[in-house]
Design an enzyme around this catalytic site. Structure first.
Site, PDB file in Angstrom:
ATOM      1  N   ILE A  39      -9.579  -2.217   4.671  1.00 19.29           N
ATOM      2  CA  ILE A  39     -10.891  -1.943   5.260  1.00 19.29           C
ATOM      3  C   ILE A  39     -11.844  -1.553   4.139  1.00 19.29           C
ATOM      4  O   ILE A  39     -11.536  -0.681   3.322  1.00 19.29           O
ATOM      5  CB  ILE A  39     -10.786  -0.823   6.314  1.00 19.29           C
ATOM      6  CG1 ILE A  39      -9.841  -1.258   7.444  1.00 19.29           C
ATOM      7  CG2 ILE A  39     -12.170  -0.467   6.856  1.00 19.29           C
ATOM      8  CD1 ILE A  39      -9.492  -0.168   8.439  1.00 19.29           C
ATOM      9  N   HIS A  66     -12.925  -1.231  -4.110  1.00 18.10           N
ATOM     10  CA  HIS A  66     -11.465  -1.337  -4.158  1.00 18.10           C
ATOM     11  C   HIS A  66     -10.949  -2.480  -3.302  1.00 18.10           C
ATOM     12  O   HIS A  66      -9.971  -3.130  -3.645  1.00 18.10           O
ATOM     13  CB  HIS A  66     -10.804  -0.023  -3.732  1.00 18.10           C
ATOM     14  CG  HIS A  66     -10.703   0.143  -2.251  1.00 18.10           C
ATOM     15  ND1 HIS A  66     -11.784   0.477  -1.451  1.00 18.10           N
ATOM     16  CD2 HIS A  66      -9.654  -0.022  -1.417  1.00 18.10           C
ATOM     17  CE1 HIS A  66     -11.399   0.516  -0.191  1.00 18.10           C
ATOM     18  NE2 HIS A  66     -10.114   0.230  -0.132  1.00 18.10           N
ATOM     19  N   ARG A  72      -8.925  -7.701  15.312  1.00 19.93           N
ATOM     20  CA  ARG A  72      -8.050  -8.742  14.775  1.00 19.93           C
ATOM     21  C   ARG A  72      -6.570  -8.371  14.902  1.00 19.93           C
ATOM     22  O   ARG A  72      -5.701  -9.064  14.396  1.00 19.93           O
ATOM     23  CB  ARG A  72      -8.420  -9.022  13.325  1.00 19.93           C
ATOM     24  CG  ARG A  72      -9.755  -9.763  13.225  1.00 19.93           C
ATOM     25  CD  ARG A  72     -10.498  -9.476  11.923  1.00 19.93           C
ATOM     26  NE  ARG A  72     -11.765 -10.202  11.913  1.00 19.93           N
ATOM     27  CZ  ARG A  72     -12.884  -9.777  12.515  1.00 19.93           C
ATOM     28  NH1 ARG A  72     -12.896  -8.644  13.181  1.00 19.93           N
ATOM     29  NH2 ARG A  72     -13.997 -10.489  12.443  1.00 19.93           N
TER      30      ARG A  72
END
Length: 160
Positions: free
Chosen positions: A91, A97, A136
Site C-alpha cells: 500500500i 518505498h 482487490r
C-alpha cells in the site's frame, strides 16, 4: 488491464489442465495479514475447485512482500513443486518505498521463474490505500488470489 475494468475473480475455465496430481507452493506475506490471508483463501479455494488435492498445496509465509522473492525461490527449487503463487500487498505510503518494493518483487519473481523453468505467479496487490487493497481481496474488484490461482492452473498447460 486495470482491475477497475475487470473482476479479478472472473476467468475463462475452458481447457484447464488436470491438476489433481500437481503440487502448488503458496508464499504469502504476513504484512497486511488480514488482506493476504483473504488472498490466500481465494487462491486455495480456487485450486481445490479445479481438482487440486489439499495435501498438494503448501503454504509458506514470509514477513513482507519484499521477501516473497526468496520465499518463492525456496519453493521453486523443490522438484516437488510444479508452480509457485506469490501473494502480498503493498500500500502506497508517504514515501516511495512502494515503488522500490513492487519493482524488486516483480523483477525477483520473474528471475525465479526463469531460473527454475517453472511458473511463478505474481499475486501482489499494489494500491494507493487500504480500501483499494480490500477491493482487490474479495471486494468490488474480485480477489487477486483467485486470479493468481487461475493463472497458475493455466500456465500448467505450458509445463511438460
Amino acid at each position: 488491464m486495470a482491475s477497475a475494468l475487470k473482476n479479478l475473480s472472473s476467468y475463462n475455465s475452458d481447457n484447464l489442465p488436470d491438476i489433481s496430481g500437481k503440487k502448488f507452493g503458496l508464499v504469502v506475506a504476513e504484512w497486511n495479514k488480514e488482506i493476504t490471508d483473504t488472498l490466500c483463501k481465494g487462491a486455495y479455494d480456487t485450486l481445490l475447485q479445479h481438482g487440486a488435492k489439499p495435501e498438494n498445496i503448501y503454504r509458506n509465509t514470509v514477513p513482507g512482500s519484499f521477501e516473497l522473492t526468496l520465499g518463492a525461490q525456496f519453493l521453486a527449487q523443490s522438484n516437488e513443486i510444479d508452480v509457485v503463487i506469490a501473494l502480498g500487498v503493498v500500500i502506497k505510503g508517504e514515501t516511495k518505498h512502494d515503488d522500490y518494493i513492487c519493482h524488486a518483487v516483480a523483477q525477483g519473481l520473474t528471475q525465479v521463474g526463469l531460473k527454475f523453468n517453472k511458473p511463478v505467479i505474481f499475486g501482489l496487490v499494489t494500491t494507493n490505500d487500504e480500501q483499494q487493497a480490500w477491493d482487490r481481496a474479495g471486494g468490488k474488484h474480485g480477489n487477486k488470489g483467485v486470479e493468481a490461482a487461475a493463472t497458475a492452473i493455466q500456465m500448467l498447460n505450458w509445463v511438460n
